[in-house]
Design a protein around this motif. Structure first.
Motif, PDB file in Angstrom:
ATOM      1  N   GLU A   1       0.629  -1.322   0.123  1.00 56.90           N
ATOM      2  CA  GLU A   1      -0.291  -0.392   0.394  1.00 56.90           C
ATOM      3  C   GLU A   1       0.905   1.210   0.377  1.00 56.90           C
ATOM      4  OE1 GLU A   1      -2.673   0.986   3.599  1.00 56.90           O
ATOM      5  OE2 GLU A   1      -3.840   0.271   2.458  1.00 56.90           O
ATOM      6  N   LYS A   2       1.806   0.933   0.715  1.00 54.66           N
ATOM      7  CA  LYS A   2       2.815   2.221   0.679  1.00 54.66           C
ATOM      8  C   LYS A   2       3.622   2.339  -0.774  1.00 54.66           C
ATOM      9  CE  LYS A   2       7.243   4.001   3.307  1.00 54.66           C
ATOM     10  NZ  LYS A   2       8.066   4.096   3.866  1.00 54.66           N
ATOM     11  N   GLU A   3       4.600   1.510  -1.377  1.00 55.00           N
ATOM     12  CA  GLU A   3       4.779   1.622  -2.400  1.00 55.00           C
ATOM     13  C   GLU A   3       3.544   2.338  -3.731  1.00 55.00           C
ATOM     14  OE1 GLU A   3       6.221  -1.922  -3.499  1.00 55.00           O
ATOM     15  OE2 GLU A   3       7.953  -2.690  -1.449  1.00 55.00           O
ATOM     16  N   ALA A   4       2.451   1.702  -3.417  1.00 49.27           N
ATOM     17  CA  ALA A   4       1.491   2.269  -4.406  1.00 49.27           C
ATOM     18  C   ALA A   4       0.877   3.526  -4.332  1.00 49.27           C
ATOM     19  CB  ALA A   4       0.429   1.247  -4.245  1.00 49.27           C
ATOM     20  N   MET A   5       0.759   4.275  -2.867  1.00 49.54           N
ATOM     21  CA  MET A   5       0.416   5.794  -2.495  1.00 49.54           C
ATOM     22  C   MET A   5       2.298   5.965  -3.243  1.00 49.54           C
ATOM     23  SD  MET A   5      -1.015   7.633  -1.404  1.00 49.54           S
ATOM     24  CE  MET A   5      -1.996   7.801   0.431  1.00 49.54           C
ATOM     25  N   GLU A   6       3.399   5.853  -2.885  1.00 51.37           N
ATOM     26  CA  GLU A   6       4.508   6.482  -3.670  1.00 51.37           C
ATOM     27  C   GLU A   6       4.575   6.761  -5.326  1.00 51.37           C
ATOM     28  OE1 GLU A   6       7.867   4.335  -2.251  1.00 51.37           O
ATOM     29  OE2 GLU A   6       7.432   5.311  -0.072  1.00 51.37           O
ATOM     30  N   ALA A   7       3.726   5.309  -6.200  1.00 46.17           N
ATOM     31  CA  ALA A   7       3.951   5.242  -7.294  1.00 46.17           C
ATOM     32  C   ALA A   7       2.447   6.706  -7.933  1.00 46.17           C
ATOM     33  CB  ALA A   7       4.136   4.260  -7.852  1.00 46.17           C
ATOM     34  N   PHE A   8       1.387   5.816  -7.078  1.00 54.37           N
ATOM     35  CA  PHE A   8       0.110   6.918  -7.689  1.00 54.37           C
ATOM     36  C   PHE A   8      -0.435   7.802  -6.608  1.00 54.37           C
ATOM     37  CE2 PHE A   8       0.848   2.029  -9.284  1.00 54.37           C
ATOM     38  CZ  PHE A   8       0.740   2.690  -9.976  1.00 54.37           C
ATOM     39  N   GLY A   9      -0.287   8.579  -5.776  1.00 57.16           N
ATOM     40  CA  GLY A   9      -0.089   9.654  -4.686  1.00 57.16           C
ATOM     41  C   GLY A   9      -1.957   9.235  -4.640  1.00 57.16           C
ATOM     42  N   GLU A  10      -2.132  11.002  -5.677  1.00 55.20           N
ATOM     43  CA  GLU A  10      -3.865  11.320  -4.786  1.00 55.20           C
ATOM     44  C   GLU A  10      -4.676   9.976  -5.925  1.00 55.20           C
ATOM     45  OE1 GLU A  10      -7.127  12.228  -3.152  1.00 55.20           O
ATOM     46  OE2 GLU A  10      -5.480  13.165  -3.101  1.00 55.20           O
ATOM     47  N   ARG A  11      -4.100   9.687  -6.978  1.00 53.77           N
ATOM     48  CA  ARG A  11      -5.177   8.666  -7.609  1.00 53.77           C
ATOM     49  C   ARG A  11      -5.574   6.778  -6.244  1.00 53.77           C
ATOM     50  NH1 ARG A  11      -2.901   7.386 -12.474  1.00 53.77           N
ATOM     51  NH2 ARG A  11      -4.544   6.229 -12.402  1.00 53.77           N
ATOM     52  N   TYR A  12      -4.291   7.011  -5.689  1.00 51.30           N
ATOM     53  CA  TYR A  12      -4.147   5.401  -5.244  1.00 51.30           C
ATOM     54  C   TYR A  12      -5.129   6.001  -3.643  1.00 51.30           C
ATOM     55  CZ  TYR A  12      -3.525   1.602  -2.164  1.00 51.30           C
ATOM     56  OH  TYR A  12      -3.937   0.459  -1.159  1.00 51.30           O
ATOM     57  N   GLU A  13      -5.071   7.661  -2.948  1.00 49.54           N
ATOM     58  CA  GLU A  13      -5.736   7.626  -1.664  1.00 49.54           C
ATOM     59  C   GLU A  13      -7.282   7.992  -2.240  1.00 49.54           C
ATOM     60  OE1 GLU A  13      -6.040   8.333   1.129  1.00 49.54           O
ATOM     61  OE2 GLU A  13      -4.122   8.574   0.758  1.00 49.54           O
ATOM     62  N   GLU A  14      -7.901   8.057  -3.714  1.00 48.48           N
ATOM     63  CA  GLU A  14      -9.127   8.071  -3.514  1.00 48.48           C
ATOM     64  C   GLU A  14      -9.279   6.840  -3.655  1.00 48.48           C
ATOM     65  OE1 GLU A  14     -12.697   9.172  -4.164  1.00 48.48           O
ATOM     66  OE2 GLU A  14     -11.216  10.769  -3.795  1.00 48.48           O
ATOM     67  N   TYR A  15      -8.584   5.868  -4.445  1.00 52.21           N
ATOM     68  CA  TYR A  15      -8.909   4.340  -4.546  1.00 52.21           C
ATOM     69  C   TYR A  15      -8.946   3.466  -2.891  1.00 52.21           C
ATOM     70  CZ  TYR A  15      -8.234  -0.646  -5.352  1.00 52.21           C
ATOM     71  OH  TYR A  15      -8.413  -2.187  -4.407  1.00 52.21           O
TER      72      TYR A  15
END
Length: 68
Positions: free
Chosen positions: A34-48
């Motif tokens: 989840e941390k890696e996805a947050m670093e890679a996708f930022g706000e888009r991942y936060e919304e997901y």
């Protein structure tokens, strides 16, 4: 959920002892990914992440009003 099924299917002392370890390890792995996805996708991942449960999917209907 698979590990619970295996625990029911094959209930031994070893599977009973290993189940909590597996649960903790899967949780730690999920948090790392989840941390890696947050670093890679930022706000888009936060919304997901706000709309999607972490482990167990829900039947709750998502707000589709802004899917233009």
């Amino acid at each position: 959920m698979i590990t619970i099924g295996l625990l029911i299917q094959w209930p031994t002392i070893i599977t009973l002892a290993m189940w909590p370890v597996l649960v903790v390890m899967y949780y730690m792995l999920a948090k790392k990914e989840e941390k890696e996805a947050m670093e890679a996708f930022g706000e888009r991942y936060e919304e997901y992440k706000r709309q999607t449960p972490m482990f167990i999917p829900s039947i709750k209907k998502l707000n589709t009003s802004n899917t233009g």
